[in-house]
Design an enzyme around this catalytic site. Sequence first.
Site, PDB file in Angstrom:
ATOM      1  N   GLU A 116     -36.224 -43.064  13.069  1.00 24.59           N
ATOM      2  CA  GLU A 116     -36.507 -44.146  12.612  1.00 24.59           C
ATOM      3  C   GLU A 116     -36.689 -45.236  13.561  1.00 24.59           C
ATOM      4  OE1 GLU A 116     -32.907 -45.708  11.541  1.00 24.59           O
ATOM      5  OE2 GLU A 116     -33.341 -47.438  10.945  1.00 24.59           O
ATOM      6  N   SER A 136     -30.673 -50.214   1.826  1.00 30.77           N
ATOM      7  CA  SER A 136     -32.034 -50.570   1.345  1.00 30.77           C
ATOM      8  C   SER A 136     -32.902 -49.517   0.215  1.00 30.77           C
ATOM      9  CB  SER A 136     -33.517 -50.702   2.622  1.00 30.77           C
ATOM     10  OG  SER A 136     -33.050 -51.183   3.668  1.00 30.77           O
ATOM     11  N   SER A 153     -28.878 -52.446  16.033  1.00 30.39           N
ATOM     12  CA  SER A 153     -29.145 -54.060  16.391  1.00 30.39           C
ATOM     13  C   SER A 153     -29.670 -53.943  17.893  1.00 30.39           C
ATOM     14  CB  SER A 153     -27.943 -55.026  16.647  1.00 30.39           C
ATOM     15  OG  SER A 153     -26.908 -54.487  17.044  1.00 30.39           O
ATOM     16  N   ASN A 154     -30.590 -54.776  18.384  1.00 31.49           N
ATOM     17  CA  ASN A 154     -30.947 -54.837  19.510  1.00 31.49           C
ATOM     18  C   ASN A 154     -29.601 -54.851  20.625  1.00 31.49           C
ATOM     19  OD1 ASN A 154     -33.011 -55.394  18.293  1.00 31.49           O
ATOM     20  ND2 ASN A 154     -34.395 -56.814  19.263  1.00 31.49           N
ATOM     21  N   GLN A 199     -31.372 -44.664   2.592  1.00 29.88           N
ATOM     22  CA  GLN A 199     -29.805 -44.362   3.758  1.00 29.88           C
ATOM     23  C   GLN A 199     -28.868 -44.874   3.379  1.00 29.88           C
ATOM     24  OE1 GLN A 199     -31.508 -46.316   7.382  1.00 29.88           O
ATOM     25  NE2 GLN A 199     -30.453 -45.050   8.634  1.00 29.88           N
ATOM     26  N   GLY A 200     -28.495 -43.837   3.642  1.00 30.29           N
ATOM     27  CA  GLY A 200     -26.319 -43.897   3.235  1.00 30.29           C
ATOM     28  C   GLY A 200     -25.835 -44.060   4.975  1.00 30.29           C
ATOM     29  N   TYR A 201     -26.123 -44.791   5.459  1.00 30.90           N
ATOM     30  CA  TYR A 201     -25.578 -44.500   6.924  1.00 30.90           C
ATOM     31  C   TYR A 201     -23.998 -46.070   6.869  1.00 30.90           C
ATOM     32  CZ  TYR A 201     -28.372 -41.360   9.813  1.00 30.90           C
ATOM     33  OH  TYR A 201     -29.449 -40.476   9.594  1.00 30.90           O
ATOM     34  N   SER A 202     -24.470 -47.572   6.655  1.00 33.51           N
ATOM     35  CA  SER A 202     -24.254 -48.649   7.148  1.00 33.51           C
ATOM     36  C   SER A 202     -22.446 -48.190   5.845  1.00 33.51           C
ATOM     37  CB  SER A 202     -24.908 -49.267   7.434  1.00 33.51           C
ATOM     38  OG  SER A 202     -25.723 -49.253   7.888  1.00 33.51           O
TER      39      SER A 202
END
Length: 399
Positions: A245, A162, A384-385, A127-130
């Site tokens: 996700e 990842s 994030s939460n 996954q290439g998001y960040s």
Amino acid sequence: MDMMFTDADRAFRDEVRTFFAENLPPAIAEIVRRTPSYVPKEDMVAWQKKLYEQGWIAPGWPVEYGGTGWTPMQKFIYGEEYQIADAPRISSFGITMVGPVIYTFGTPEQKERYLTKILSSDEFWCQGYSEPGAGSDLASLQTRAVRDGDEYVVNGQKIWTSQAHRADMMFCLVRTNPNVKKQEGISFLLIDMKSPGLTVKPIITMDGGHYLNEVFFDDVRVPVENRIAEENKGWTYAKFLLGHERTGIAGVSKSKREVEKVKQIARIERSEGGALLDDDEFRNRLSRVEVDLMALEITNLRMMAAMAAGKPPGPESSTLKIRGTQIAQELNELLIEALGYYALPYGPSQVRPDANEPPVGPDYGVGLMSERLLRRAASIYGGSNEIQKNIIAKAILGL
Ligand SMILES: Cc1cc2nc3c(=O)[nH]c(=O)nc-3n(C[C@H](O)[C@H](O)[C@H](O)COP(=O)(O)OP(=O)(O)OC[C@H]3O[C@@H](n4cnc5c(N)ncnc54)[C@H](O)[C@@H]3O)c2cc1C
């Protein structure tokens, strides 16, 4: 939703349990027990292929694309048995994330080209998001794709990717128009990891393992036919994917398995002359987590039933993500406490299934500290939460 098991459910549980007993090689289950985040790729592929041949690799997909057509209760039972068997976690980037995007928004050619290889595990995805400047504020991403005839030329960098070192393909968010509101200039590309100009560099996490990477794009050429649906509408598909996700991220069955593990260790380890499990304070803490987990399980089942009735996962999945990761982290901590001093020595056996140095301490302690360190990140990845709380505040509570 009916929460009672029927005779058919019980028969289904037996069928699943028998399949796992007959098909999951004990050596792979042993690796999962010791180093669940570092199962070798060849073992994952071998196992996923067995599930594919059985038709069980993608219970969440519609039947027409290779799903199982199971009821929510059957999916729940399958998830539980999966954990009890110590089967390797499915590589989620293909099955859980990009697969649903492709069968929902992709062209017939894209469905033909990618879906079967996702199901058969012949292609692994990442996954290439960040990016270094775009995590929580993902829409600020800067990786640029410029159209050149039938191709895009991609330049920029992704981070925290990842399993990029194991992946054949990446689904990637790129900026195709820098001159509009930031959410409106993003496109969703499928990129071959063997493309010239694409470089993967490892990031070693604090547990000492290699799970994460940086990915660099230097004039990487990507065919326009690898774009999902409309140019500059990638944000819509990206958000759809994040909903999927987050549903998986609740990890109820895994946490139930961890509760059993805490009990197993606390029955053996000692406290004040008795078994740790008989220690009032320890029991209280464990009971609280167990009750929280039951509440999460019911919430998860309600959401699965809504999805089975055709409702896509919405902002409610944020609640599952927050509670799921908090509970998993509390359990990781209880496991470490139960292990006591044996949690302190830290050797290669924690992250390397092939390590030949014997672990220090009892066998049931191997990998627990590694999991605790790596899973600290569970409340960060997948959004994030704190960001999930913002979503709940806006989209559910209307604040
Ligand atoms: C183990 C791991 C695996 C990952 N895998 C992948 C992957 O495969 N692919 C991928 O694309 N990304 C992946 N990520 C990246 C992950 O999605 C990002 O780390 C995450 O979105 C947070 O972004 P950031 O790290 O840039 O932190 P930042 O966005 O800089 O946030 C830093 C802190 O500020 C808080 N914060 C930020 N904005 C707000 C706000 N508006 N309100 C309240 N608090 C706020 C955050 O909650 C956080 O605590 C992974 C990360 C980890 C740790």
